[in-house]
Design a protein around this motif. Sequence first.
Motif, PDB file in Angstrom:
ATOM      1  N   GLY A  83       0.498  -1.360   0.174  1.00  0.00           N
ATOM      2  CA  GLY A  83       0.042  -0.088   0.281  1.00  0.00           C
ATOM      3  C   GLY A  83       0.737   1.234   0.039  1.00  0.00           C
ATOM      4  N   PHE A  84       2.168   1.044  -0.189  1.00  0.00           N
ATOM      5  CA  PHE A  84       3.024   2.583   0.089  1.00  0.00           C
ATOM      6  C   PHE A  84       3.655   2.432  -1.074  1.00  0.00           C
ATOM      7  CE2 PHE A  84       2.844   1.281   4.453  1.00  0.00           C
ATOM      8  CZ  PHE A  84       2.584   2.398   5.332  1.00  0.00           C
ATOM      9  N   GLU A  85       3.990   4.001  -1.784  1.00  0.00           N
ATOM     10  CA  GLU A  85       4.073   3.949  -2.757  1.00  0.00           C
ATOM     11  C   GLU A  85       5.660   4.587  -3.165  1.00  0.00           C
ATOM     12  OE1 GLU A  85       0.493   5.994  -5.221  1.00  0.00           O
ATOM     13  OE2 GLU A  85       0.927   6.996  -2.602  1.00  0.00           O
ATOM     14  N   ALA A  86       6.244   4.681  -1.836  1.00  0.00           N
ATOM     15  CA  ALA A  86       7.469   4.933  -1.885  1.00  0.00           C
ATOM     16  C   ALA A  86       8.386   5.518  -0.611  1.00  0.00           C
ATOM     17  CB  ALA A  86       7.407   6.642  -2.594  1.00  0.00           C
ATOM     18  N   VAL A  87       9.820   5.067  -0.570  1.00  0.00           N
ATOM     19  CA  VAL A  87      10.758   4.710   0.796  1.00  0.00           C
ATOM     20  C   VAL A  87      11.130   6.206   0.605  1.00  0.00           C
ATOM     21  CG1 VAL A  87      11.897   2.965   2.054  1.00  0.00           C
ATOM     22  CG2 VAL A  87       9.962   2.312   0.783  1.00  0.00           C
ATOM     23  N   VAL A  88      11.129   6.812   2.410  1.00  0.00           N
ATOM     24  CA  VAL A  88      12.291   7.274   2.395  1.00  0.00           C
ATOM     25  C   VAL A  88      12.966   6.651   3.184  1.00  0.00           C
ATOM     26  CG1 VAL A  88      13.059   9.507   3.450  1.00  0.00           C
ATOM     27  CG2 VAL A  88      11.264   9.687   1.631  1.00  0.00           C
ATOM     28  N   TYR A  89      14.349   6.331   3.560  1.00  0.00           N
ATOM     29  CA  TYR A  89      15.353   6.227   4.411  1.00  0.00           C
ATOM     30  C   TYR A  89      16.516   6.298   4.454  1.00  0.00           C
ATOM     31  CZ  TYR A  89      19.175   5.677   0.683  1.00  0.00           C
ATOM     32  OH  TYR A  89      19.322   6.007  -0.597  1.00  0.00           O
ATOM     33  N   THR A  90      17.324   6.113   5.853  1.00  0.00           N
ATOM     34  CA  THR A  90      17.933   6.680   6.626  1.00  0.00           C
ATOM     35  C   THR A  90      19.855   5.783   6.156  1.00  0.00           C
ATOM     36  OG1 THR A  90      19.303   6.829   8.603  1.00  0.00           O
ATOM     37  CG2 THR A  90      17.810   5.522   8.802  1.00  0.00           C
ATOM     38  N   VAL A  91      20.297   6.688   5.950  1.00  0.00           N
ATOM     39  CA  VAL A  91      21.941   6.161   5.513  1.00  0.00           C
ATOM     40  C   VAL A  91      22.140   4.818   6.267  1.00  0.00           C
ATOM     41  CG1 VAL A  91      22.248   7.601   3.463  1.00  0.00           C
ATOM     42  CG2 VAL A  91      23.272   7.682   6.128  1.00  0.00           C
ATOM     43  N   ALA A  92      21.650   5.047   7.811  1.00  0.00           N
ATOM     44  CA  ALA A  92      21.851   4.037   9.038  1.00  0.00           C
ATOM     45  C   ALA A  92      21.485   2.431   8.485  1.00  0.00           C
ATOM     46  CB  ALA A  92      22.050   3.976  10.303  1.00  0.00           C
ATOM     47  N   ILE A  93      20.576   2.644   7.592  1.00  0.00           N
ATOM     48  CA  ILE A  93      19.681   1.824   7.269  1.00  0.00           C
ATOM     49  C   ILE A  93      20.779   0.498   6.224  1.00  0.00           C
ATOM     50  CG2 ILE A  93      18.284   0.258   5.936  1.00  0.00           C
ATOM     51  CD1 ILE A  93      16.785   1.048   8.267  1.00  0.00           C
ATOM     52  N   ALA A  94      21.028  -1.056   6.367  1.00  0.00           N
ATOM     53  CA  ALA A  94      22.183  -1.716   5.798  1.00  0.00           C
ATOM     54  C   ALA A  94      21.502  -1.643   4.125  1.00  0.00           C
ATOM     55  CB  ALA A  94      22.432  -2.896   6.692  1.00  0.00           C
ATOM     56  N   GLU A  95      22.403  -1.636   3.776  1.00  0.00           N
ATOM     57  CA  GLU A  95      21.954  -2.473   2.136  1.00  0.00           C
ATOM     58  C   GLU A  95      20.590  -4.224   2.091  1.00  0.00           C
ATOM     59  OE1 GLU A  95      24.087  -1.144  -1.076  1.00  0.00           O
ATOM     60  OE2 GLU A  95      25.302  -0.710  -0.063  1.00  0.00           O
ATOM     61  N   ASP A  96      20.991  -4.605   3.052  1.00  0.00           N
ATOM     62  CA  ASP A  96      20.710  -6.230   3.290  1.00  0.00           C
ATOM     63  C   ASP A  96      19.551  -5.612   3.780  1.00  0.00           C
ATOM     64  OD1 ASP A  96      22.142  -5.738   5.504  1.00  0.00           O
ATOM     65  OD2 ASP A  96      23.474  -7.986   5.338  1.00  0.00           O
ATOM     66  N   HIS A  97      18.441  -4.798   4.173  1.00  0.00           N
ATOM     67  CA  HIS A  97      17.227  -4.785   4.970  1.00  0.00           C
ATOM     68  C   HIS A  97      16.564  -5.261   4.379  1.00  0.00           C
ATOM     69  CE1 HIS A  97      14.118  -2.915   7.294  1.00  0.00           C
ATOM     70  NE2 HIS A  97      15.305  -3.065   8.801  1.00  0.00           N
ATOM     71  N   PRO A  98      15.805  -6.466   4.960  1.00  0.00           N
ATOM     72  CA  PRO A  98      14.844  -7.119   4.358  1.00  0.00           C
ATOM     73  C   PRO A  98      13.685  -6.233   3.713  1.00  0.00           C
ATOM     74  CG  PRO A  98      15.442  -7.953   6.354  1.00  0.00           C
ATOM     75  CD  PRO A  98      15.831  -6.427   6.229  1.00  0.00           C
ATOM     76  N   GLU A  99      13.428  -4.852   4.563  1.00  0.00           N
ATOM     77  CA  GLU A  99      12.543  -3.854   3.650  1.00  0.00           C
ATOM     78  C   GLU A  99      12.651  -2.930   2.432  1.00  0.00           C
ATOM     79  OE1 GLU A  99       9.647  -4.011   7.726  1.00  0.00           O
ATOM     80  OE2 GLU A  99      10.870  -2.180   7.227  1.00  0.00           O
ATOM     81  N   TYR A 100      14.445  -2.516   2.098  1.00  0.00           N
ATOM     82  CA  TYR A 100      15.221  -1.980   1.773  1.00  0.00           C
ATOM     83  C   TYR A 100      14.801  -3.164   0.584  1.00  0.00           C
ATOM     84  CZ  TYR A 100      18.401   1.002  -0.439  1.00  0.00           C
ATOM     85  OH  TYR A 100      19.582   1.208  -1.494  1.00  0.00           O
ATOM     86  N   LEU A 101      15.855  -3.911   0.895  1.00  0.00           N
ATOM     87  CA  LEU A 101      15.607  -5.254  -0.629  1.00  0.00           C
ATOM     88  C   LEU A 101      14.145  -5.300  -1.507  1.00  0.00           C
ATOM     89  CD1 LEU A 101      18.133  -7.673   0.633  1.00  0.00           C
ATOM     90  CD2 LEU A 101      18.273  -6.596  -0.961  1.00  0.00           C
ATOM     91  N   GLU A 102      13.150  -5.334  -0.284  1.00  0.00           N
ATOM     92  CA  GLU A 102      11.712  -5.305  -1.049  1.00  0.00           C
ATOM     93  C   GLU A 102      11.602  -4.181  -1.782  1.00  0.00           C
ATOM     94  OE1 GLU A 102       7.861  -7.591  -1.929  1.00  0.00           O
ATOM     95  OE2 GLU A 102       9.584  -8.209  -1.667  1.00  0.00           O
ATOM     96  N   ALA A 103      11.980  -2.877  -1.462  1.00  0.00           N
ATOM     97  CA  ALA A 103      11.270  -1.931  -2.036  1.00  0.00           C
ATOM     98  C   ALA A 103      11.648  -2.201  -3.413  1.00  0.00           C
ATOM     99  CB  ALA A 103      11.851  -0.617  -0.966  1.00  0.00           C
ATOM    100  N   LYS A 104      13.601  -1.859  -3.496  1.00  0.00           N
ATOM    101  CA  LYS A 104      13.809  -2.354  -4.764  1.00  0.00           C
ATOM    102  C   LYS A 104      13.557  -3.139  -5.738  1.00  0.00           C
ATOM    103  CE  LYS A 104      18.546  -2.065  -4.397  1.00  0.00           C
ATOM    104  NZ  LYS A 104      19.945  -2.723  -4.401  1.00  0.00           N
ATOM    105  N   ARG A 105      12.700  -4.532  -4.882  1.00  0.00           N
ATOM    106  CA  ARG A 105      12.333  -5.823  -6.105  1.00  0.00           C
ATOM    107  C   ARG A 105      11.318  -4.973  -6.213  1.00  0.00           C
ATOM    108  NH1 ARG A 105       8.818  -9.641  -6.221  1.00  0.00           N
ATOM    109  NH2 ARG A 105       7.385  -8.553  -4.433  1.00  0.00           N
ATOM    110  N   ARG A 106      10.063  -3.871  -5.822  1.00  0.00           N
ATOM    111  CA  ARG A 106       9.165  -3.948  -6.257  1.00  0.00           C
ATOM    112  C   ARG A 106       8.953  -2.423  -7.258  1.00  0.00           C
ATOM    113  NH1 ARG A 106       4.581  -3.961  -1.170  1.00  0.00           N
ATOM    114  NH2 ARG A 106       4.776  -6.122  -0.232  1.00  0.00           N
ATOM    115  N   GLY A 107      10.116  -1.899  -7.243  1.00  0.00           N
ATOM    116  CA  GLY A 107      10.501  -0.467  -8.140  1.00  0.00           C
ATOM    117  C   GLY A 107       9.851   0.902  -7.674  1.00  0.00           C
ATOM    118  N   LEU A 108      10.198   0.349  -6.614  1.00  0.00           N
ATOM    119  CA  LEU A 108       9.348   1.949  -5.553  1.00  0.00           C
ATOM    120  C   LEU A 108      10.551   2.938  -5.470  1.00  0.00           C
ATOM    121  CD1 LEU A 108       7.452   0.183  -2.190  1.00  0.00           C
ATOM    122  CD2 LEU A 108       6.292   1.286  -4.817  1.00  0.00           C
TER     123      LEU A 108
END
Length: 472
Positions: A79-104
Motif C-alpha cells: 500500500g505504500f508508493e515510495a520509501v524514505v530511508y536513513t543511510v544507517a539502514i544496511a543495504e541488505d535490510h529486508p524492507e530496503y531490498l523489497e522496495a528495490k524489488r518492487r521498483g518503489l
Amino acid sequence: MSTPNTHYGAEALCRLLADKNSIYFLGIGGISMSSLALLTHRRGLRVGGYDRTRSEVTGRLEASGILVHDTPDPAHLDGFEAVVYTVAIAEDHPEYLEAKRRGLPLVSRSDYLGYLMLDYQSRIGVAGSHGKSTATCMCAQILMSALCDPTVMSGAPMRSMGGAFRLGGRNSMVFEACEYKDSFLDFNPTVAVVLNCELDHVDYFKSMEQIRASFAAFADRAGKDGCVVYNADDRETCLSMCDVIPRRVTFGIENTTADYRATGIDLTGGYASFDLWHHDRPMGRVRLRVPGRHNVYNALAAAAATHECGLCSRDIVRGLEEFEGAVRRMEYKGKLNGAVVFDDYGHHPTEVNATLRESRLLGTGRLICAFQPHTYSRTATLFEDYVKALTLADTVVVAPIYAARETDDRGVSATKLAEAVNAATGREVARGCEDMALVVGALCELARPGDTVIVMGAGNIDSVYVGLPLEK
C-alpha cells in the motif's frame, strides 16, 4: 554496509513523488526521520515506517496516527508508493531490498528533506564540525521568542520545543545540516551557516581538502540570492569560503573585521556575557545561560543568521538570553556524592578539549571526565588528539568504544586509550572500562563534594544515569 545517499534533487523529486500519496520511512524512530514523517503526515499523506527500537519518539508518532513496526517484514510495504530511508539502514535490510524489488522510489533522508524545505520562505541551515545542534537550537529560540513560529529540525532536543522537532508555519525553517557522506549537499538553505571546519568522519572524509570542498559546496547551496554566515576566526572555514558564490557574512571574536563580533567577554562562573556588535553598531549585552566560551561563537552565528533574516537586535538578544540549552550539551544532571554532574555530547578531540578546559570554571574541586570514544575509525585516526585532550581532566574514566556502524578492526580500546593518557601524564589518572557497569562503579567511587563530573560521548554513555544515584 550502510546505504548510500540519493541525490535526485528537489526538482527531480517533485516529479518523482508528484502522484504519491503514501510514504514508508525506514529508520522512522531517528530524530530527523521522525520529523520528516510528521511533516509528511501534515501534508495529508499516508505514513508508516520501521525502526528496530521502540522509544518515546516512536510512541509520539503512533499517537499522531502513524503506524510503526519494530520487526522487518516485506509485507509492511503493501500500500505504500515510495520509501524514505536513513543511510544507517544496511543495504541488505529486508524492507530496503523489497522496495528495490518492487521498483518503489527510494529516497535518502537528506534528499527528501531538501525537497520538503522548499515549502518554506526563509531557510537557515547550520553546518560545522562542532556546535551544529546548539547553534540550530539558538536560532530556533530566537525565532520562537520573536513569535516567528519556525519549523525546526535539530539534532538534539530542546526543552522549550519539547523535543528536537517543531512543526511551525511555512515562513521560516531552521535545520541542522550534517556533513557526513555529504548529506548537506542535498539541502536548500537561503542562509547557510558554517560554524567551523575540521577533520572528522574519517570513514568518509580522507583529507582536509575534501572537507573544505564539501563545506564550500554546502555554502554555495544558498545561491546568489542567499548568504553564507561563517566563522572568521576559523582558518579552515575561511579557506573553504574563499570562492563561494553567495553573499558572505562573517562572525568572530578575534577577527576585528568580522561583520558580527563579541567584545567584553566575561566568563565569571563559566557562563559568558558579552557585547554583541554588527559592524560598529551595538546590538546589546548578552548573558548566556549555557556555559563555555565556545557558546559565544554559537550565539554569534545564531545572531548573524537571524539578523540577516530580518530580526531586530532586541528580539535576538532576548532569544539568546532565554535559551536554556540543548539536551546533552553541557546539560546539568544533578549531584553525585556532592559533585555536580554535566552531560555532554562531545566526541571529537576539539570538543573534548574545549569542554574540559572551560569546565574548570564550574567548580572548585577536581575535574572528572567519563568519556566514550565514538567509532573505531575516529578513535584510531585521532588517537593522539584524544590523549592530549583527556589529559586536561584530573581523573578520566574511559567507557567502551561505541561501534556505531563499524566493526573492531583498528586495534584500539578503552583500556589502550586510558593507558596512553597515563603515559602522557606520567600518573595513573585514567582507567579503561570495558563495560558500562564498571563506568558507573568508577564514578560512584571517585566523585566527592566540590568536584565537577563530565559524562561525555555521542554513543550510549548516557545509559550510566540508570545506575548513578543522582540527587537534584
